[in-house]
Design a protein around this motif. Structure first.
Motif, PDB file in Angstrom:
ATOM      1  N   LYS A  53      29.555-128.724 -83.668  1.00 27.70           N
ATOM      2  CA  LYS A  53      29.132-127.732 -82.676  1.00 27.70           C
ATOM      3  C   LYS A  53      29.902-126.419 -82.875  1.00 27.70           C
ATOM      4  O   LYS A  53      29.327-125.335 -82.810  1.00 27.70           O
ATOM      5  CB  LYS A  53      29.356-128.266 -81.256  1.00 27.70           C
ATOM      6  N   GLU A  54      31.197-126.513 -83.134  1.00 26.64           N
ATOM      7  CA  GLU A  54      31.998-125.314 -83.383  1.00 26.64           C
ATOM      8  C   GLU A  54      31.526-124.599 -84.639  1.00 26.64           C
ATOM      9  O   GLU A  54      31.448-123.364 -84.680  1.00 26.64           O
ATOM     10  CB  GLU A  54      33.476-125.673 -83.523  1.00 26.64           C
ATOM     11  N   ARG A  55      31.225-125.367 -85.685  1.00 31.78           N
ATOM     12  CA  ARG A  55      30.751-124.766 -86.935  1.00 31.78           C
ATOM     13  C   ARG A  55      29.420-124.048 -86.718  1.00 31.78           C
ATOM     14  O   ARG A  55      29.210-122.939 -87.207  1.00 31.78           O
ATOM     15  CB  ARG A  55      30.595-125.826 -88.032  1.00 31.78           C
ATOM     16  N   MET A  56      28.524-124.691 -85.963  1.00 30.68           N
ATOM     17  CA  MET A  56      27.237-124.066 -85.699  1.00 30.68           C
ATOM     18  C   MET A  56      27.413-122.776 -84.894  1.00 30.68           C
ATOM     19  O   MET A  56      26.864-121.729 -85.248  1.00 30.68           O
ATOM     20  CB  MET A  56      26.302-125.011 -84.941  1.00 30.68           C
ATOM     21  N   GLU A  57      28.181-122.848 -83.809  1.00 31.56           N
ATOM     22  CA  GLU A  57      28.378-121.674 -82.964  1.00 31.56           C
ATOM     23  C   GLU A  57      29.044-120.536 -83.740  1.00 31.56           C
ATOM     24  O   GLU A  57      28.672-119.372 -83.592  1.00 31.56           O
ATOM     25  CB  GLU A  57      29.226-122.046 -81.746  1.00 31.56           C
ATOM     26  N   THR A  58      30.021-120.886 -84.580  1.00 32.30           N
ATOM     27  CA  THR A  58      30.726-119.867 -85.349  1.00 32.30           C
ATOM     28  C   THR A  58      29.821-119.237 -86.390  1.00 32.30           C
ATOM     29  O   THR A  58      29.795-118.009 -86.551  1.00 32.30           O
ATOM     30  CB  THR A  58      31.968-120.464 -86.036  1.00 32.30           C
ATOM     31  N   LEU A  59      29.048-120.059 -87.089  1.00 28.67           N
ATOM     32  CA  LEU A  59      28.165-119.529 -88.122  1.00 28.67           C
ATOM     33  C   LEU A  59      27.079-118.642 -87.518  1.00 28.67           C
ATOM     34  O   LEU A  59      26.780-117.565 -88.048  1.00 28.67           O
ATOM     35  CB  LEU A  59      27.534-120.670 -88.920  1.00 28.67           C
ATOM     36  N   LEU A  60      26.512-119.068 -86.396  1.00 28.02           N
ATOM     37  CA  LEU A  60      25.512-118.229 -85.738  1.00 28.02           C
ATOM     38  C   LEU A  60      26.149-116.938 -85.224  1.00 28.02           C
ATOM     39  O   LEU A  60      25.520-115.879 -85.227  1.00 28.02           O
ATOM     40  CB  LEU A  60      24.850-118.986 -84.585  1.00 28.02           C
ATOM     41  N   GLY A  61      27.402-117.050 -84.792  1.00 31.30           N
ATOM     42  CA  GLY A  61      28.121-115.858 -84.354  1.00 31.30           C
ATOM     43  C   GLY A  61      28.310-114.855 -85.479  1.00 31.30           C
ATOM     44  O   GLY A  61      28.242-113.641 -85.276  1.00 31.30           O
ATOM     45  N   ILE A  62      28.542-115.371 -86.701  1.00 29.34           N
ATOM     46  CA  ILE A  62      28.703-114.499 -87.870  1.00 29.34           C
ATOM     47  C   ILE A  62      27.362-113.875 -88.269  1.00 29.34           C
ATOM     48  O   ILE A  62      27.250-112.674 -88.507  1.00 29.34           O
ATOM     49  CB  ILE A  62      29.286-115.291 -89.058  1.00 29.34           C
ATOM     50  N   LEU A  63      26.312-114.721 -88.336  1.00 25.92           N
ATOM     51  CA  LEU A  63      25.012-114.250 -88.805  1.00 25.92           C
ATOM     52  C   LEU A  63      24.385-113.228 -87.867  1.00 25.92           C
ATOM     53  O   LEU A  63      23.686-112.311 -88.314  1.00 25.92           O
ATOM     54  CB  LEU A  63      24.051-115.441 -88.968  1.00 25.92           C
ATOM     55  N   PHE A  64      24.633-113.401 -86.562  1.00 26.33           N
ATOM     56  CA  PHE A  64      23.995-112.522 -85.572  1.00 26.33           C
ATOM     57  C   PHE A  64      25.050-111.839 -84.704  1.00 26.33           C
ATOM     58  O   PHE A  64      24.967-111.834 -83.482  1.00 26.33           O
ATOM     59  CB  PHE A  64      23.014-113.332 -84.720  1.00 26.33           C
ATOM     60  N   PHE A 115      22.520-118.945-100.794  1.00 24.25           N
ATOM     61  CA  PHE A 115      22.727-118.891 -99.345  1.00 24.25           C
ATOM     62  C   PHE A 115      21.899-119.969 -98.650  1.00 24.25           C
ATOM     63  O   PHE A 115      22.354-120.623 -97.706  1.00 24.25           O
ATOM     64  CB  PHE A 115      22.342-117.512 -98.795  1.00 24.25           C
ATOM     65  N   ILE A 116      20.665-120.158 -99.124  1.00 15.63           N
ATOM     66  CA  ILE A 116      19.797-121.176 -98.528  1.00 15.63           C
ATOM     67  C   ILE A 116      20.359-122.571 -98.764  1.00 15.63           C
ATOM     68  O   ILE A 116      20.340-123.423 -97.870  1.00 15.63           O
ATOM     69  CB  ILE A 116      18.362-121.036 -99.087  1.00 15.63           C
ATOM     70  N   ALA A 130      13.819-124.768 -93.009  1.00  8.98           N
ATOM     71  CA  ALA A 130      14.599-124.317 -91.855  1.00  8.98           C
ATOM     72  C   ALA A 130      15.676-123.330 -92.280  1.00  8.98           C
ATOM     73  O   ALA A 130      15.871-122.282 -91.653  1.00  8.98           O
ATOM     74  CB  ALA A 130      15.224-125.516 -91.153  1.00  8.98           C
ATOM     75  N   SER A 131      16.378-123.648 -93.360  1.00  5.02           N
ATOM     76  CA  SER A 131      17.440-122.771 -93.844  1.00  5.02           C
ATOM     77  C   SER A 131      16.878-121.427 -94.291  1.00  5.02           C
ATOM     78  O   SER A 131      17.467-120.370 -94.025  1.00  5.02           O
ATOM     79  CB  SER A 131      18.191-123.435 -95.003  1.00  5.02           C
ATOM     80  N   ALA A 132      15.717-121.455 -94.962  1.00  9.33           N
ATOM     81  CA  ALA A 132      15.093-120.206 -95.420  1.00  9.33           C
ATOM     82  C   ALA A 132      14.696-119.330 -94.241  1.00  9.33           C
ATOM     83  O   ALA A 132      14.865-118.098 -94.276  1.00  9.33           O
ATOM     84  CB  ALA A 132      13.877-120.514 -96.286  1.00  9.33           C
ATOM     85  N   LYS A 133      14.178-119.945 -93.175  1.00  8.05           N
ATOM     86  CA  LYS A 133      13.789-119.181 -91.985  1.00  8.05           C
ATOM     87  C   LYS A 133      15.007-118.542 -91.321  1.00  8.05           C
ATOM     88  O   LYS A 133      14.972-117.374 -90.913  1.00  8.05           O
ATOM     89  CB  LYS A 133      13.067-120.092 -90.994  1.00  8.05           C
ATOM     90  N   ILE A 134      16.091-119.311 -91.219  1.00  9.91           N
ATOM     91  CA  ILE A 134      17.318-118.785 -90.600  1.00  9.91           C
ATOM     92  C   ILE A 134      17.900-117.661 -91.460  1.00  9.91           C
ATOM     93  O   ILE A 134      18.366-116.636 -90.942  1.00  9.91           O
ATOM     94  CB  ILE A 134      18.346-119.912 -90.396  1.00  9.91           C
ATOM     95  N   PHE A 135      17.855-117.840 -92.776  1.00 10.90           N
ATOM     96  CA  PHE A 135      18.332-116.800 -93.688  1.00 10.90           C
ATOM     97  C   PHE A 135      17.519-115.529 -93.500  1.00 10.90           C
ATOM     98  O   PHE A 135      18.069-114.420 -93.448  1.00 10.90           O
ATOM     99  CB  PHE A 135      18.236-117.293 -95.129  1.00 10.90           C
ATOM    100  N   ALA A 136      16.184-115.679 -93.373  1.00 11.22           N
ATOM    101  CA  ALA A 136      15.324-114.512 -93.175  1.00 11.22           C
ATOM    102  C   ALA A 136      15.668-113.799 -91.870  1.00 11.22           C
ATOM    103  O   ALA A 136      15.705-112.560 -91.815  1.00 11.22           O
ATOM    104  CB  ALA A 136      13.856-114.938 -93.172  1.00 11.22           C
ATOM    105  N   LEU A 137      15.944-114.573 -90.818  1.00  8.21           N
ATOM    106  CA  LEU A 137      16.324-113.964 -89.542  1.00  8.21           C
ATOM    107  C   LEU A 137      17.634-113.187 -89.677  1.00  8.21           C
ATOM    108  O   LEU A 137      17.767-112.077 -89.147  1.00  8.21           O
ATOM    109  CB  LEU A 137      16.477-115.050 -88.471  1.00  8.21           C
ATOM    110  N   SER A 138      18.603-113.775 -90.390  1.00  4.09           N
ATOM    111  CA  SER A 138      19.902-113.111 -90.527  1.00  4.09           C
ATOM    112  C   SER A 138      19.785-111.830 -91.352  1.00  4.09           C
ATOM    113  O   SER A 138      20.425-110.815 -91.044  1.00  4.09           O
ATOM    114  CB  SER A 138      20.929-114.057 -91.165  1.00  4.09           C
ATOM    115  N   GLU A 139      18.939-111.852 -92.393  1.00 10.21           N
ATOM    116  CA  GLU A 139      18.740-110.650 -93.194  1.00 10.21           C
ATOM    117  C   GLU A 139      18.027-109.571 -92.379  1.00 10.21           C
ATOM    118  O   GLU A 139      18.378-108.391 -92.448  1.00 10.21           O
ATOM    119  CB  GLU A 139      17.934-110.966 -94.457  1.00 10.21           C
ATOM    120  N   THR A 183      15.964-118.253 -81.385  1.00 11.70           N
ATOM    121  CA  THR A 183      14.944-118.666 -82.350  1.00 11.70           C
ATOM    122  C   THR A 183      15.520-119.643 -83.367  1.00 11.70           C
ATOM    123  O   THR A 183      14.872-120.629 -83.747  1.00 11.70           O
ATOM    124  CB  THR A 183      14.364-117.435 -83.071  1.00 11.70           C
ATOM    125  N   THR A 184      16.752-119.380 -83.809  1.00 17.09           N
ATOM    126  CA  THR A 184      17.412-120.272 -84.756  1.00 17.09           C
ATOM    127  C   THR A 184      17.615-121.658 -84.155  1.00 17.09           C
ATOM    128  O   THR A 184      17.391-122.685 -84.806  1.00 17.09           O
ATOM    129  CB  THR A 184      18.770-119.683 -85.191  1.00 17.09           C
TER     130      THR A 184
END
Length: 206
Positions: free
Chosen positions: A83-94, A131-132, A156-165, A190-191
């Motif tokens: 959960k921490e990894r997910m929250e941190t990674l989403l925090g970085i991407l967005f 990255f994907i 799923a990873s490709a969609k999240i990557f597209a959102l972050s870009e 959305t992610t």
């Protein structure tokens, strides 16, 4: 002071100086001669490693990927909870606040070069796939702990990557912090939907 001999020069050092030149003058103004002058070496020594400006730019794409990935891993390495990894990674991407390490003008300039050169575009495509692949590994870890449920991890990873870009472009194009924050929150939600993180969504929206 004499010029350095080739035995003291390594690719990472050249790429770090290249980064600085591009940061100051863009890829259009970047030349092997300017990089050599900045380093205090003869241009011929740099050509030993990079046969052309195009070759140097292609190596820069790899350098930027490694820099970005090292930033991600540095933030994630101490975290043991999925959960921490997910929250941190989403925090970085967005990240709308500038708290986390972000891609800058040099990174986006590399993208622009890809529209003009097929070889550079191919190298950028390889970077995107890496990255994907990183995203696929993270998703697998989230699934193991029941945090996510994804039928096709690559999609799923490709969609999240597209959102972050896309968010990176929005963040660097708008001068409206409130709107940027709104877009960041929308992309995060959305992610979470892409990952089927129902429990996380419930926590986000009490």
């Amino acid at each position: 002071m004499g010029r350095k001999s080739i035995s003291h020069i390594r690719k990472p050092e050249i790429l770090r100086h290249t980064y600085k030149v591009v940061e100051e003058e863009g890829f259009k103004g970047m030349t092997i001669g300017k990089i050599a002058k900045r380093m205090g070496v003869n241009s011929g020594l740099l050509i030993h490693y990079f046969k052309s400006k195009e070759g140097l730019i292609m190596e820069m794409v790899d350098f930027l990927y490694e820099t970005s990935m090292n930033n991600y891993l540095k933030e994630l390495e101490a975290l043991t909870s999925s959960k921490e990894r997910m929250e941190t990674l989403l925090g970085i991407l967005f990240d709308a606040s500038g708290t986390w390490p972000q891609r800058d003008a040099v990174f986006w300039s590399c993208y622009a070069m890809g529209f003009r050169d097929e070889n550079i575009r191919g190298r950028i495509r390889d970077m995107m796939l890496k990255f994907i692949e990183f995203g696929i590994e993270e998703i697998a870890g989230w699934e193991e702990t029941g945090l996510a449920s994804v039928e096709n991890k690559k999609r799923a990873s490709a969609k999240i990557f597209a959102l972050s870009e896309g968010f990176g472009i929005v963040k660097n194009s708008l001068d409206d912090p409130e709107l940027i924050k709104e877009v960041a929150d929308f992309f995060k939600t959305t992610t979470l939907k892409i990952l089927n993180c129902k429990s996380a969504l419930n926590q986000e929206q009490p």
